[in-house]
Structures are given as structure tokens and as C-alpha cells.
Write a protein that holds these residues in place. Structure first.
Motif: not given
Length: 339
Positions: A276-278, A304-313, A325-326
Motif C-alpha cells: 500500500p501507498s501508506s 513506495a508512494l506509487f501504489a494503490p491505497a488498499e490491498v488484499w492478497v 492499507g485503506g
């Protein structure tokens, strides 16, 4: 078509290596050209025979055109659709999915082909763009293709350029040469970010951003077998800097991704936690402000900022899932919504 002798460590394996992103994208390219008037775009055939699609420079374009261009960028291996989620705090969202996320996102959609011309070569104003879409896999000019173990072979190709003017002849000639295409077999799609289509096709990269980040984190790309993502879709701005900032914020603060993977639980858990971007020191402010504060130098921004806000794997081998994230819809509403 894959590169001869590609090894078993390549990210693209098995039957997927026989897929042609340019051939699979061809029906969507044909639909884009056939429905040009309804989509608010313009189609021009250059004297050389190259087809140029203006999706927002001298015409209004449309979100519908951007959705279709997003699917073209994914080499016909992804689906993009517009949805409404007012309950999330913003009305318009894009959903993106692919059963071949490595091919769709990294071998096709990723904007990784640098195309430039000097002021003299371009007729008085230097030109630069990062090419994305299926024709990248014909040229194979990026080191990434050796790692993927993939090269396409097709009689026609399509390349998308996020630009506000037409590329000079020297750039078009380079694309033709590197792709090995006759002029009448090349389609160039031009999508300024200040347009409806341009904003839409950039936000449609939310899954690709996650794939690229997973690659940067060292996760085995061959172990990512399916992906689904969504992101809030802002209105475009006539100011190029603001428009670019909005499309980035849409993913950094309003993007969520679900990756299905194989392999160890340890690797899957680490991917969820680190993606996550956070995780970035630059997280929490508008991208336009961050970019300005770093003197408009992308390379100074924390990667590290270049990413989606929230992630499921989800690990298909164990059946276990992780979440990190969220979304920060409050930030997006402050940036996008007038009081």
C-alpha cells in the motif's frame, strides 16, 4: 509470442506465452475506430498510412472512449468498466480485472517505452512521451521484456501516448522501425490527461500500478495469477499539472486491489503489508503538491508512494488472505469537491 528459448524463470509461462496482445486488442481498436463519432474522438490517416486517434486534443473525447482505450492498453486481456458508488463518497469509479495480469499490465499497459525528439527534430519544440499498450511488446525495447520472457509477433500494432500534441514524424518512424510494422498497420492513440478519455485511461491503470509495485518489491510475478482493482474517477482539469495530480491521487488514496497469488504464505503476507501507498514517507498530501515540492522531479519522490491505497492478497495454495492499507476518501473529497 514469446522470445525464443525463454527460460522457466520468466514471469510469463505456459500457454500465456503464446498469446498476442496486439491481436487480442485488435477488436477493441476496430471498435474505437468504428464508433469514433459516438465516442467523441477523431480518426486521421496520415499520408504515410499510419492511423492517429485524437482522444482529447482537438476533440472532447469521452469517459467511454477512455474505458475502451484502457482495455486496448491491456492488450485485450483486461476488462474496464464504469460504476457508481456514491456511498463511498465519490460517484464515479473504475473497476479493472484481468486473468492474465502480468501480460495485460506489464507486457502491455505499463507506460515504459521512452519516445523523445529534440527541438530540432520535432520542428521547434522538443517532444517526449512514454508509450504504453500492445506495440511495446513488438518493439521489446525495455529490459522488462527479457525478465518477462515475452515478445509479441503480430502484423498490426497499437500504441497509446499520453500527450497533448501529435508526435513528430521522427518519433513515428522510430515506432514503425522498432515494431517492424508497415505504416498502414500502426495505430497511435493520443490521450491528454486533461481530457475525459485521458483521465479515464490513466485511472484504469490501478491494477497495473499494483503489479509494478509488486515487481519492485521483488515478488515473483509468475506467482500472481489473477487481479481485480477499483479506483475513484475524478473529473479532468484543464490544467495539466492539476489533471496529472488528480489521476495519481485517484490511485494513491482511492485505489484498492485484490491479487490472487500462489506460493508461500510468508511471501503473500509480506506483499500485502508492503504494497500500500501508506508505506511511503510522502503519503498524505496531494500528488501535485508533492511533485511541486520535489521540483517536478519524479525521481526524488519516494518510490513506495506509487501504489494503490488498499490491498488484499489471497494465496490460492493455502486459501488464506491478508489486508493492508485503506482508502482516504476524506482527502480526495477535499481535493476534488468544491465547498
Amino acid at each position: 509470442m514469446s522470445a525464443p528459448g525463454a527460460g522457466t524463470n520468466n514471469a510469463v509461462t505456459g500457454a500465456a506465452r503464446g498469446l498476442s496482445v496486439n491481436r487480442l486488442a485488435a477488436p477493441r481498436v476496430a471498435a474505437l475506430l468504428a464508433d469514433a463519432d459516438a465516442l467523441g474522438i477523431a480518426v486521421e490517416r496520415l499520408e504515410s498510412g499510419v492511423t492517429v486517434v485524437d482522444a482529447g486534443i482537438d476533440v472532447r473525447g469521452s469517459v467511454a472512449a477512455g474505458v475502451l482505450i484502457g482495455e486496448i492498453c491491456m492488450g485485450g486481456l483486461g476488462n474496464v468498466r464504469l460504476t457508481t458508488r456514491v456511498e463511498e463518497g465519490w460517484p464515479d469509479w473504475l473497476e479493472v480485472s484481468s486473468a492474465q495480469p502480468v501480460l495485460a499490465c506489464l507486457a502491455s499497459q505499463y507506460a515504459g517505452w521512452s519516445l523523445a525528439a529534440s527541438k530540432e527534430e520535432a520542428g521547434g519544440r522538443k517532444f517526449f512521451s512514454l508509450g504504453s499498450g500492445p506495440a511495446r511488446a513488438l518493439a521489446g525495447r525495455e529490459d522488462l521484456f527479457a525478465e518477462l520472457g515475452y515478445r509479441d509477433e503480430a502484423e498490426a500494432g497499437v500504441l497509446v501516448l499520453e500527450v497533448d500534441r501529435r508526435p513528430p514524424p521522427i518519433v513515428i518512424d522510430k515506432v514503425l522501425r522498432d515494431c517492424g510494422l508497415a505504416p498502414e498497420r500502426l495505430t497511435l492513440v493520443l490521450t491528454p490527461t486533461t481530457s475525459l478519455a485521458g483521465t479515464t485511461q490513466v485511472v484504469a491503470r490501478v491494477l497495473e500500478v499494483a503489479m509494478h509495485k509488486a515487481h519492485e518489491l521483488g515478488f515473483a510475478l509468475a506467482d500472481i495469477v489473477d487481479g481485480h482493482a477499483a479506483a475513484a474517477l475524478p473529473a479532468p482539469s484543464p490544467d495539466g499539472g492539476v489533471a496529472m495530480g488528480r489521476t495519481n491521487d485517484a490511485i494513491l488514496y482511492g485505489g484498492r486491489v485484490h491479487l490472487k497469488v500462489r506460493g508461500s504464505d510468508e511471501a503473500a503476507r509480506a506483499l500485502a503489508q508492503r504494497l500500500p501507498s501508506s508505506n511511503s514517507r510522502d503519503y498524505g498530501r496531494s500528488f501535485a503538491d508533492i511533485f511541486r515540492d520535489y521540483e517536478y522531479d519524479f525521481y526524488k519522490i519516494d518510490p513506495a508512494l506509487f501504489a494503490p491505497a488498499e490491498v488484499w492478497v489471497s494465496n490460492l495454495d493455502s486459501g488464506r488472505s491478508w489486508h493492508a492499507g485503506g482508502l482516504d476518501m476524506g482527502l480526495l473529497r477535499r481535493l476534488w469537491l468544491e465547498a
